[in-house]
Write a protein that holds these residues in place. Structure first.
Motif, PDB file in Angstrom:
ATOM      1  N   GLY A   1     -14.011  39.655   6.014  1.00 56.53           N
ATOM      2  CA  GLY A   1     -13.882  40.989   5.585  1.00 56.53           C
ATOM      3  C   GLY A   1     -14.841  41.073   4.128  1.00 56.53           C
ATOM      4  N   LYS A   2     -14.875  42.261   3.885  1.00 55.68           N
ATOM      5  CA  LYS A   2     -15.749  42.569   2.789  1.00 55.68           C
ATOM      6  C   LYS A   2     -14.878  43.381   1.743  1.00 55.68           C
ATOM      7  CE  LYS A   2     -20.235  42.568   5.011  1.00 55.68           C
ATOM      8  NZ  LYS A   2     -21.379  43.218   5.302  1.00 55.68           N
ATOM      9  N   GLY A   3     -14.851  43.183   0.493  1.00 54.56           N
ATOM     10  CA  GLY A   3     -14.576  43.804  -0.579  1.00 54.56           C
ATOM     11  C   GLY A   3     -13.175  43.833  -0.341  1.00 54.56           C
ATOM     12  N   ARG A   4     -12.546  45.365  -0.246  1.00 50.10           N
ATOM     13  CA  ARG A   4     -11.074  45.595  -0.246  1.00 50.10           C
ATOM     14  C   ARG A   4     -10.689  45.553   1.201  1.00 50.10           C
ATOM     15  NH1 ARG A   4      -8.318  43.373  -3.391  1.00 50.10           N
ATOM     16  NH2 ARG A   4      -6.527  44.650  -3.015  1.00 50.10           N
ATOM     17  N   ASP A   5     -11.482  45.434   2.091  1.00 50.63           N
ATOM     18  CA  ASP A   5     -11.164  45.359   3.810  1.00 50.63           C
ATOM     19  C   ASP A   5      -9.864  44.494   3.976  1.00 50.63           C
ATOM     20  OD1 ASP A   5     -13.112  46.935   4.266  1.00 50.63           O
ATOM     21  OD2 ASP A   5     -14.569  45.340   5.127  1.00 50.63           O
ATOM     22  N   PRO A   6      -9.034  45.060   4.775  1.00 45.58           N
ATOM     23  CA  PRO A   6      -7.858  44.253   5.213  1.00 45.58           C
ATOM     24  C   PRO A   6      -8.137  42.813   5.622  1.00 45.58           C
ATOM     25  CG  PRO A   6      -7.664  46.063   6.097  1.00 45.58           C
ATOM     26  CD  PRO A   6      -9.035  46.171   5.553  1.00 45.58           C
ATOM     27  N   LEU A   7      -7.306  41.797   5.268  1.00 45.86           N
ATOM     28  CA  LEU A   7      -7.393  40.624   5.644  1.00 45.86           C
ATOM     29  C   LEU A   7      -7.733  40.481   7.476  1.00 45.86           C
ATOM     30  CD1 LEU A   7      -4.969  38.652   3.852  1.00 45.86           C
ATOM     31  CD2 LEU A   7      -7.251  38.559   3.324  1.00 45.86           C
ATOM     32  N   THR A   8      -8.796  39.885   7.769  1.00 46.66           N
ATOM     33  CA  THR A   8      -8.992  39.733   9.283  1.00 46.66           C
ATOM     34  C   THR A   8      -7.944  38.705   9.864  1.00 46.66           C
ATOM     35  OG1 THR A   8     -10.515  37.658   9.020  1.00 46.66           O
ATOM     36  CG2 THR A   8     -11.332  40.227   9.091  1.00 46.66           C
TER      37      THR A   8
END
Length: 269
Positions: A75-82
């Motif tokens: 993920g990127k930045g504050r995206d949820p964890l993959t």
């Protein structure tokens, strides 16, 4: 099913219709609220088989140093964890020392995984769009009733911080819900639950897989409980809220399952 539920309705507790078949009772509409002792709760979270195997400490032989797991989808930045990041974090967090020194809810080697979530950035990183992604992974070690939290830097693949706490009881995981149901079904106190399930479905209840399970952490109130309950809070204890699949709730609030001691008791009064 509707005929069965209506036939047994006869008591209202905390605004919920309760049936009185067996020791446990079927709840017709809503999930029961909490009552009595000081409790903190939350819904169990289902985990994928790969994640749970990592939490249970499977797949690593004693004395073997595993290769760093592949990064997979990021993920990127504050995206949820993959999903890939979640699995990688768990494998990084459970090092050989923790794996060999801890126990999960079934008494097997390795800590019990409770939760994995994206960590908050540090104060100096709040405005940095390229700040490293970190994850906090929380385990429960049944060997000494300790909550272990590790912060993993997903960019470097290293554990940056480890914290341990005693007497802290986060919400139960799905694996703990299932184990609590196993213990209740194996106990003589589970006879009422089995009777209510058969009354609702016509079938025997032999496995937690036949139920939808939610559990709430139970903490004893000093001076109010004794015996099996007096260590709840230091020990990992839960109350179960089972539901017949495509059917009614079954009220099992009177039962407390001490997962640390692997004992089942019944509240009175």
């Amino acid at each position: 099913m509707r005929r069965t539920v209506h036939r047994h309705l006869g008591k209202v507790v905390a605004g919920t219709a309760i049936a009185v078949a067996g020791t446990a009772a079927m709840v017709a509409i809503t999930l029961p609220g909490t009552a009595g002792a000081d409790e903190s709760g939350g819904t169990g979270k289902a985990a994928g088989s790969t994640q749970q195997q990592a939490a249970d400490g499977q797949g690593a032989a004693p004395g073997v140093v595993q290769q760093a797991p592949a990064e997979g989808e990021k993920g990127k930045g504050r995206d949820p964890l993959t999903d890939d990041e979640t699995q990688r974090v768990e494998r990084i967090a459970v090092n050989q020392q923790l794996l060999n020194s801890s126990e999960n809810v079934e008494g097997k080697r390795g800590p019990q995984r409770l939760d994995v979530e994206l960590a908050n950035p540090g104060p100096s990183e709040l405005d940095n769009p390229n700040a490293p992604r970190r994850a906090d992974v929380t385990f429960y070690d049944y060997k000494d009733d300790t909550v272990v939290t590790k912060t993993v830097n997903l960019d470097t693949g290293k554990v940056e911080q480890t914290g341990t706490q005693h007497g802290v009881q986060p919400p139960a995981s799905h694996a703990e819900d299932v184990e609590a149901a196993e213990l209740l079904l194996a106990s003589p106190l589970g006879a009422g639950l089995k009777a209510d399930y058969k009354d609702a479905t016509g079938n025997e209840l032999t496995s937690p897989d036949q139920l939808l399970l939610t559990a709430m952490v139970y903490k004893a109130t000093p001076g109010r409980q004794s015996g099996v309950f007096d260590q709840c809070g230091e020990h990992r204890c839960v109350r179960l809220f089972p539901k017949v699949k495509n059917g009614p709730w079954i009220d099992a609030r009177d039962f407390v399952i001490d997962l640390s001691a692997r004992k089942v008791g019944k509240l009175t009064g």
